[in-house]
Write a protein that holds these residues in place. Structure first.
Motif, PDB file in Angstrom:
ATOM      1  N   ILE A  30     -38.503 -45.736 -33.796  1.00 30.16           N
ATOM      2  CA  ILE A  30     -39.466 -46.426 -32.940  1.00 30.16           C
ATOM      3  C   ILE A  30     -40.778 -45.665 -33.038  1.00 30.16           C
ATOM      4  O   ILE A  30     -40.903 -44.548 -32.546  1.00 30.16           O
ATOM      5  N   LYS A  31     -41.751 -46.233 -33.730  1.00 28.32           N
ATOM      6  CA  LYS A  31     -43.023 -45.559 -33.975  1.00 28.32           C
ATOM      7  C   LYS A  31     -44.168 -46.427 -33.452  1.00 28.32           C
ATOM      8  O   LYS A  31     -44.882 -47.070 -34.220  1.00 28.32           O
ATOM      9  N   PRO A  32     -44.368 -46.463 -32.139  1.00 28.79           N
ATOM     10  CA  PRO A  32     -45.379 -47.364 -31.571  1.00 28.79           C
ATOM     11  C   PRO A  32     -46.801 -46.860 -31.761  1.00 28.79           C
ATOM     12  O   PRO A  32     -47.074 -45.657 -31.681  1.00 28.79           O
ATOM     13  N   LYS A  33     -47.710 -47.800 -32.000  1.00 25.98           N
ATOM     14  CA  LYS A  33     -49.136 -47.482 -32.003  1.00 25.98           C
ATOM     15  C   LYS A  33     -49.738 -47.690 -30.618  1.00 25.98           C
ATOM     16  O   LYS A  33     -50.750 -47.091 -30.285  1.00 25.98           O
ATOM     17  N   ASN A  34     -49.089 -48.581 -29.834  1.00 27.31           N
ATOM     18  CA  ASN A  34     -49.538 -48.778 -28.462  1.00 27.31           C
ATOM     19  C   ASN A  34     -48.338 -49.043 -27.561  1.00 27.31           C
ATOM     20  O   ASN A  34     -47.314 -49.583 -27.993  1.00 27.31           O
ATOM     21  N   ILE A  35     -48.457 -48.615 -26.305  1.00 28.19           N
ATOM     22  CA  ILE A  35     -47.356 -48.676 -25.339  1.00 28.19           C
ATOM     23  C   ILE A  35     -47.893 -49.224 -24.027  1.00 28.19           C
ATOM     24  O   ILE A  35     -48.999 -48.881 -23.597  1.00 28.19           O
ATOM     25  N   LEU A  36     -47.087 -50.053 -23.356  1.00 29.97           N
ATOM     26  CA  LEU A  36     -47.407 -50.541 -22.015  1.00 29.97           C
ATOM     27  C   LEU A  36     -46.337 -50.060 -21.052  1.00 29.97           C
ATOM     28  O   LEU A  36     -45.147 -50.271 -21.271  1.00 29.97           O
ATOM     29  N   ASP A  37     -46.758 -49.393 -19.982  1.00 28.39           N
ATOM     30  CA  ASP A  37     -45.872 -48.901 -18.929  1.00 28.39           C
ATOM     31  C   ASP A  37     -46.079 -49.788 -17.702  1.00 28.39           C
ATOM     32  O   ASP A  37     -47.079 -49.674 -17.002  1.00 28.39           O
ATOM     33  N   ILE A  38     -45.131 -50.676 -17.445  1.00 28.06           N
ATOM     34  CA  ILE A  38     -45.239 -51.633 -16.337  1.00 28.06           C
ATOM     35  C   ILE A  38     -44.692 -50.997 -15.064  1.00 28.06           C
ATOM     36  O   ILE A  38     -43.530 -50.619 -14.990  1.00 28.06           O
ATOM     37  N   GLY A  39     -45.547 -50.910 -14.035  1.00 25.27           N
ATOM     38  CA  GLY A  39     -45.156 -50.243 -12.798  1.00 25.27           C
ATOM     39  C   GLY A  39     -45.184 -48.740 -12.989  1.00 25.27           C
ATOM     40  O   GLY A  39     -44.212 -48.052 -12.705  1.00 25.27           O
ATOM     41  N   THR A  40     -46.303 -48.220 -13.459  1.00 26.35           N
ATOM     42  CA  THR A  40     -46.369 -46.827 -13.898  1.00 26.35           C
ATOM     43  C   THR A  40     -46.185 -45.810 -12.784  1.00 26.35           C
ATOM     44  O   THR A  40     -45.784 -44.678 -13.037  1.00 26.35           O
ATOM     45  N   GLY A  41     -46.478 -46.181 -11.526  1.00 36.71           N
ATOM     46  CA  GLY A  41     -46.297 -45.234 -10.423  1.00 36.71           C
ATOM     47  C   GLY A  41     -47.194 -44.017 -10.587  1.00 36.71           C
ATOM     48  O   GLY A  41     -48.414 -44.126 -10.696  1.00 36.71           O
ATOM     49  N   THR A  42     -46.600 -42.837 -10.636  1.00 37.19           N
ATOM     50  CA  THR A  42     -47.347 -41.592 -10.822  1.00 37.19           C
ATOM     51  C   THR A  42     -47.816 -41.403 -12.256  1.00 37.19           C
ATOM     52  O   THR A  42     -48.579 -40.482 -12.548  1.00 37.19           O
ATOM     53  N   GLY A  43     -47.333 -42.250 -13.170  1.00 39.00           N
ATOM     54  CA  GLY A  43     -47.642 -42.091 -14.585  1.00 39.00           C
ATOM     55  C   GLY A  43     -46.633 -41.240 -15.316  1.00 39.00           C
ATOM     56  O   GLY A  43     -46.843 -40.861 -16.479  1.00 39.00           O
ATOM     57  N   LEU A  44     -45.513 -40.934 -14.677  1.00 37.07           N
ATOM     58  CA  LEU A  44     -44.502 -40.034 -15.239  1.00 37.07           C
ATOM     59  C   LEU A  44     -44.060 -40.446 -16.641  1.00 37.07           C
ATOM     60  O   LEU A  44     -44.102 -39.638 -17.583  1.00 37.07           O
TER      61      LEU A  44
ATOM     62  N   LYS B 161     -44.807 -36.991 -27.093  1.00 44.11           N
ATOM     63  CA  LYS B 161     -43.925 -37.178 -28.245  1.00 44.11           C
ATOM     64  C   LYS B 161     -44.475 -38.135 -29.291  1.00 44.11           C
ATOM     65  O   LYS B 161     -43.831 -38.375 -30.310  1.00 44.11           O
ATOM     66  N   CYS B 162     -45.648 -38.732 -29.040  1.00 38.69           N
ATOM     67  CA  CYS B 162     -46.209 -39.669 -30.012  1.00 38.69           C
ATOM     68  C   CYS B 162     -47.722 -39.683 -29.870  1.00 38.69           C
ATOM     69  O   CYS B 162     -48.280 -39.089 -28.948  1.00 38.69           O
ATOM     70  N   SER B 163     -48.390 -40.359 -30.792  1.00 35.25           N
ATOM     71  CA  SER B 163     -49.854 -40.433 -30.770  1.00 35.25           C
ATOM     72  C   SER B 163     -50.356 -41.807 -30.335  1.00 35.25           C
ATOM     73  O   SER B 163     -51.512 -42.155 -30.559  1.00 35.25           O
ATOM     74  N   ALA B 164     -49.492 -42.599 -29.693  1.00 36.94           N
ATOM     75  CA  ALA B 164     -49.838 -43.962 -29.309  1.00 36.94           C
ATOM     76  C   ALA B 164     -50.865 -43.997 -28.177  1.00 36.94           C
ATOM     77  O   ALA B 164     -50.959 -43.082 -27.356  1.00 36.94           O
ATOM     78  N   GLN B 165     -51.621 -45.095 -28.134  1.00 34.19           N
ATOM     79  CA  GLN B 165     -52.436 -45.421 -26.974  1.00 34.19           C
ATOM     80  C   GLN B 165     -51.505 -45.989 -25.900  1.00 34.19           C
ATOM     81  O   GLN B 165     -50.681 -46.856 -26.190  1.00 34.19           O
ATOM     82  N   ILE B 166     -51.634 -45.506 -24.663  1.00 29.54           N
ATOM     83  CA  ILE B 166     -50.691 -45.884 -23.614  1.00 29.54           C
ATOM     84  C   ILE B 166     -51.445 -46.461 -22.420  1.00 29.54           C
ATOM     85  O   ILE B 166     -52.338 -45.808 -21.860  1.00 29.54           O
ATOM     86  N   ASP B 167     -51.080 -47.678 -22.024  1.00 27.82           N
ATOM     87  CA  ASP B 167     -51.625 -48.330 -20.839  1.00 27.82           C
ATOM     88  C   ASP B 167     -50.583 -48.306 -19.735  1.00 27.82           C
ATOM     89  O   ASP B 167     -49.447 -48.771 -19.929  1.00 27.82           O
ATOM     90  N   GLY B 168     -50.944 -47.762 -18.575  1.00 26.20           N
ATOM     91  CA  GLY B 168     -50.064 -47.784 -17.411  1.00 26.20           C
ATOM     92  C   GLY B 168     -50.642 -48.715 -16.363  1.00 26.20           C
ATOM     93  O   GLY B 168     -51.804 -48.585 -15.980  1.00 26.20           O
ATOM     94  N   ILE B 169     -49.850 -49.655 -15.893  1.00 21.78           N
ATOM     95  CA  ILE B 169     -50.337 -50.658 -14.946  1.00 21.78           C
ATOM     96  C   ILE B 169     -49.513 -50.610 -13.667  1.00 21.78           C
ATOM     97  O   ILE B 169     -48.288 -50.458 -13.715  1.00 21.78           O
ATOM     98  N   ASP B 170     -50.194 -50.722 -12.523  1.00 24.58           N
ATOM     99  CA  ASP B 170     -49.484 -50.747 -11.243  1.00 24.58           C
ATOM    100  C   ASP B 170     -50.272 -51.570 -10.240  1.00 24.58           C
ATOM    101  O   ASP B 170     -51.511 -51.499 -10.193  1.00 24.58           O
ATOM    102  N   VAL B 171     -49.559 -52.350  -9.433  1.00 28.72           N
ATOM    103  CA  VAL B 171     -50.190 -53.216  -8.443  1.00 28.72           C
ATOM    104  C   VAL B 171     -50.588 -52.448  -7.190  1.00 28.72           C
ATOM    105  O   VAL B 171     -51.487 -52.858  -6.442  1.00 28.72           O
ATOM    106  N   ASP B 172     -49.947 -51.288  -6.943  1.00 30.90           N
ATOM    107  CA  ASP B 172     -50.201 -50.514  -5.736  1.00 30.90           C
ATOM    108  C   ASP B 172     -51.400 -49.599  -5.945  1.00 30.90           C
ATOM    109  O   ASP B 172     -51.453 -48.829  -6.908  1.00 30.90           O
ATOM    110  N   SER B 173     -52.371 -49.657  -5.056  1.00 30.68           N
ATOM    111  CA  SER B 173     -53.610 -48.903  -5.230  1.00 30.68           C
ATOM    112  C   SER B 173     -53.380 -47.398  -5.188  1.00 30.68           C
ATOM    113  O   SER B 173     -54.014 -46.641  -5.934  1.00 30.68           O
ATOM    114  N   ASN B 174     -52.486 -46.927  -4.311  1.00 29.48           N
ATOM    115  CA  ASN B 174     -52.203 -45.492  -4.243  1.00 29.48           C
ATOM    116  C   ASN B 174     -51.551 -44.990  -5.525  1.00 29.48           C
ATOM    117  O   ASN B 174     -51.863 -43.896  -6.004  1.00 29.48           O
TER     118      ASN B 174
END
Length: 221
Positions: A23-37, A45-58
């Motif tokens: 699995i060699k992703p160039k881009n990653i989406l983290d749905i419900g990222t929370g703290t971003g963990l 572990k990779c050089s991918a661009q990573i988008d973390g999305i969360d509906v909660d403002s905090n």
């Protein structure tokens, strides 16, 4: 928000797949990222661009702070949005999610905890639809589930042309029943690789398998 052991295990498991396997992703989406963990673990572990999305403002604020403070801040991006309204410029090679667990259960009073653990704002069915829409044809969708919902999720995923490639069932100790399932899904049909793991031994020490996956993230392993 507290970081749970099963979330750490899930992040380490995916990061291992990215770092050691095909699995060699160039881009990653983290749905419900929370703290971003999960995003932070994968960034190591990779050089991918990573988008973390969360509906909660905090959660969005905390993920943004964590991303900005990390050595990988140029590749980590936090977004404050409902996934059902998310319209990225393209599709993703890898989508990861630790979704709400307690669909249709009684909601607690705290809103932040509620939306992080319940699916009032995102049902598992909705998650599958978004993963199907946002995943590249040869991409991978990784998800952490309550074990009791695994069979339902596999059948629902198949109805959306997402098929299980690999899954690991997790229990607290060898004497406990399974309580989580970590799964990898793709559009292509595969022979399912099935494994299992206990987090701790009967002597209340971390198992060798858990320690091997988490040694790069837990300071005391």
């Amino acid at each position: 928000m507290k970081v749970c052991t099963d979330s750490c295990l899930f992040g380490a498991w995916i990061a291992h797949k990215v770092g050691e396997e095909n699995i060699k992703p160039k881009n990653i989406l983290d749905i419900g990222t929370g703290t971003g963990l999960l995003s932070l673990m994968l960034a190591q572990k990779c050089s991918a661009q990573i988008d973390g999305i969360d509906v909660d403002s905090n959660s969005f604020t905390q993920a943004t702070e964590n991303f900005n403070a990390s050595p990988w801040n140029e590749r980590l991006h936090a977004f404050h949005s409902n996934i059902n309204e998310w319209k990225p410029s393209g599709k993703y090679d890898l989508i990861i999610s630790n979704p709400p667990f307690y669909e249709n259960d009684l909601l607690p009073g705290d809103y932040g905890k509620s939306i992080s653990k319940h699916s009032s704002l995102m049902r598992l069915e909705d998650l599958l639809l978004k993963a199907k829409d946002l995943l590249n044809e040869d991409g991978t969708f990784a998800v952490l589930l309550p074990w009791r919902r695994t069979l339902w999720f596999e059948n629902a995923a198949a109805n959306h042309s997402l098929l299980v490639k690999e899954k690991m069932e997790v229990k607290q100790t060898p004497a406990h029943s399974y309580f989580r399932t970590m799964a990898l899904l793709q559009h292509q049909k595969n022979d399912i690789v099935k494994t299992d793991m206990a987090i701790k031994t009967s002597q209340n020490e971390y198992t060798a398998g858990f320690s091997e996956l988490l040694k790069d993230y837990y300071l005391y392993l």
